[in-house]
Scaffold this motif. Structure first.
Motif, mmCIF file in Angstrom:
data_model
loop_
_atom_site.group_PDB
_atom_site.id
_atom_site.type_symbol
_atom_site.label_atom_id
_atom_site.label_comp_id
_atom_site.label_asym_id
_atom_site.label_seq_id
_atom_site.Cartn_x
_atom_site.Cartn_y
_atom_site.Cartn_z
ATOM 1 N N ALA A 36 0.828 -1.205 0.000
ATOM 2 C CA ALA A 36 0.000 0.000 0.000
ATOM 3 C C ALA A 36 0.862 1.255 0.000
ATOM 4 N N GLU A 37 1.878 1.273 0.837
ATOM 5 C CA GLU A 37 2.740 2.446 0.916
ATOM 6 C C GLU A 37 3.519 2.654 -0.379
ATOM 7 N N ALA A 38 3.930 1.556 -1.015
ATOM 8 C CA ALA A 38 4.632 1.667 -2.300
ATOM 9 C C ALA A 38 3.699 2.232 -3.368
ATOM 10 N N SER A 39 2.449 1.787 -3.365
ATOM 11 C CA SER A 39 1.470 2.290 -4.336
ATOM 12 C C SER A 39 1.214 3.771 -4.124
ATOM 13 N N LEU A 40 1.077 4.187 -2.870
ATOM 14 C CA LEU A 40 0.794 5.591 -2.568
ATOM 15 C C LEU A 40 1.958 6.506 -2.941
ATOM 16 N N GLU A 41 3.157 5.972 -2.920
ATOM 17 C CA GLU A 41 4.316 6.760 -3.341
ATOM 18 C C GLU A 41 4.390 6.898 -4.857
ATOM 19 N N ALA A 42 3.817 5.918 -5.563
ATOM 20 C CA ALA A 42 3.943 5.889 -7.023
ATOM 21 C C ALA A 42 2.800 6.565 -7.757
ATOM 22 N N VAL A 43 1.609 6.612 -7.144
ATOM 23 C CA VAL A 43 0.405 7.065 -7.853
ATOM 24 C C VAL A 43 -0.360 8.078 -7.006
ATOM 25 N N ALA A 44 -0.945 9.067 -7.662
ATOM 26 C CA ALA A 44 -1.834 10.027 -6.986
ATOM 27 C C ALA A 44 -3.254 9.471 -7.045
ATOM 28 N N TYR A 45 -3.755 8.974 -5.933
ATOM 29 C CA TYR A 45 -5.078 8.362 -5.899
ATOM 30 C C TYR A 45 -6.159 9.392 -5.566
ATOM 31 N N ASP A 46 -7.383 9.076 -5.991
ATOM 32 C CA ASP A 46 -8.536 9.917 -5.672
ATOM 33 C C ASP A 46 -9.233 9.448 -4.402
ATOM 34 N N LEU A 47 -8.988 8.195 -4.001
ATOM 35 C CA LEU A 47 -9.639 7.629 -2.826
ATOM 36 C C LEU A 47 -8.869 6.396 -2.363
ATOM 37 N N VAL A 48 -8.820 6.188 -1.033
ATOM 38 C CA VAL A 48 -8.224 4.977 -0.462
ATOM 39 C C VAL A 48 -9.282 4.272 0.376
ATOM 40 N N LEU A 49 -9.493 2.979 0.121
ATOM 41 C CA LEU A 49 -10.349 2.125 0.947
ATOM 42 C C LEU A 49 -9.414 1.291 1.804
ATOM 43 N N LEU A 50 -9.427 1.512 3.107
ATOM 44 C CA LEU A 50 -8.344 1.050 3.967
ATOM 45 C C LEU A 50 -8.800 0.100 5.071
ATOM 46 N N ASP A 51 -8.230 -1.098 5.066
ATOM 47 C CA ASP A 51 -8.408 -2.039 6.175
ATOM 48 C C ASP A 51 -7.397 -1.677 7.263
ATOM 49 N N LEU A 52 -7.758 -1.871 8.520
ATOM 50 C CA LEU A 52 -6.841 -1.530 9.608
ATOM 51 C C LEU A 52 -5.913 -2.666 9.994
ATOM 52 N N ARG A 53 -6.402 -3.898 9.919
ATOM 53 C CA ARG A 53 -5.601 -5.042 10.363
ATOM 54 C C ARG A 53 -4.960 -5.718 9.161
ATOM 55 N N LEU A 54 -3.653 -5.474 8.973
ATOM 56 C CA LEU A 54 -2.919 -6.009 7.833
ATOM 57 C C LEU A 54 -1.853 -6.976 8.332
ATOM 58 N N PRO A 55 -1.397 -7.905 7.473
ATOM 59 C CA PRO A 55 -0.445 -8.932 7.937
ATOM 60 C C PRO A 55 0.897 -8.379 8.381
ATOM 61 N N ASP A 56 1.264 -7.174 7.895
ATOM 62 C CA ASP A 56 2.577 -6.621 8.251
ATOM 63 C C ASP A 56 2.476 -5.282 8.966
ATOM 64 N N GLY A 57 1.319 -5.013 9.574
ATOM 65 C CA GLY A 57 1.197 -3.768 10.319
ATOM 66 C C GLY A 57 -0.226 -3.257 10.353
ATOM 67 N N SER A 58 -0.372 -2.034 10.803
ATOM 68 C CA SER A 58 -1.692 -1.431 10.953
ATOM 69 C C SER A 58 -1.990 -0.443 9.837
#
Length: 222
Positions: A36-58
């Motif tokens: 997710a963080e790599a995608s956000l660095e590469a692309v300007a998004y109009d919206l993020v749909l975000l889960d809180l509990r991820l396998p490698d962090g919050s």
């Protein structure tokens, strides 16, 4: 819109991605915090749909990182955490809305529309092209005689990108971003094909070609 879905559950993620894509949006799906963080660095998004509990962090850390760098991209949290304290933490961290799983897809779509309307830069204006009324936020086009003109989801994706900055020239690469999520094959003439289809439906003068630069909505559009 270009949407980033951050969700590690395969079944839910596939359902949400399919539903949002059918509404005419390009969707990138990240299943971990790192992706997710790599995608956000590469692309300007109009919206993020975000889960809180991820396998490698919050997912909350992703949200806090966005807001810490003054990135105001709208974020809708989707999580199984249903405690009031969790909701307050998400909203205080800068979330725009909050949905508790299991997510109802109809409600999700309504929340997406509500968040889009809240942000002026993400709310597309209605306009008139060659006597044809275009209402992007309603996914509706009405000809001068009152007949509705139907567009496919990808035709809407192209038109959305052009209408969002109707006085600006939009490059072919920017339109390709609106059409495809990561991993999708981009053929060399795809943009030209969809621009041609839009011209057949809206009139050949509706979209101008700026040779060697890109495309823009007709300067006569009101």
């Amino acid at each position: 819109m270009r949407v980033l879905l951050v969700e590690d559950d395969e079944m839910l993620g596939d359902a949400v991605k399919t539903h949002v894509h059918r509404q005419g949006h390009a969707v990138d799906w990240a299943q971990s915090r790192d992706d997710a963080e790599a995608s956000l660095e590469a692309v300007a998004y109009d919206l993020v749909l975000l889960d809180l509990r991820l396998p490698d962090g919050s997912g909350l850390d992703i949200l806090k990182s966005l807001r810490d760098r003054r990135d105001e991209t709208p974020v809708i949290i989707m999580t199984a955490h249903d405690q009031v304290s969790d909701r307050i933490a998400g909203l205080n961290a800068g979330a725009d809305d909050y949905l508790v799983k299991p997510v109802d897809l109809g409600e999700l779509q309504a929340r997406i529309h509500a968040v889009s309307r809240r942000y002026g830069t993400h709310t597309l204006p209605a306009l008139v092209i060659n006597g044809i009324s275009v209402y992007p936020s309603e996914r509706r086009i009405v000809a001068g005689d009152g007949a509705e003109i139907l567009l496919s989801s990808r035709e809407w994706a192209v038109l959305d990108r052009l209408v969002a900055r109707k006085r600006a020239i939009i490059s072919k690469a920017q339109i390709e971003e609106a059409l495809y999520a990561f991993g999708a094959e981009v053929e060399s003439n795809t943009v030209e094909v969809y621009v041609s289809r839009l011209r057949r439906k809206l009139g050949k003068e509706a979209i101008e070609t700026v040779r060697g630069v890109g495309y823009r909505i007709s300067t006569d559009a009101a």
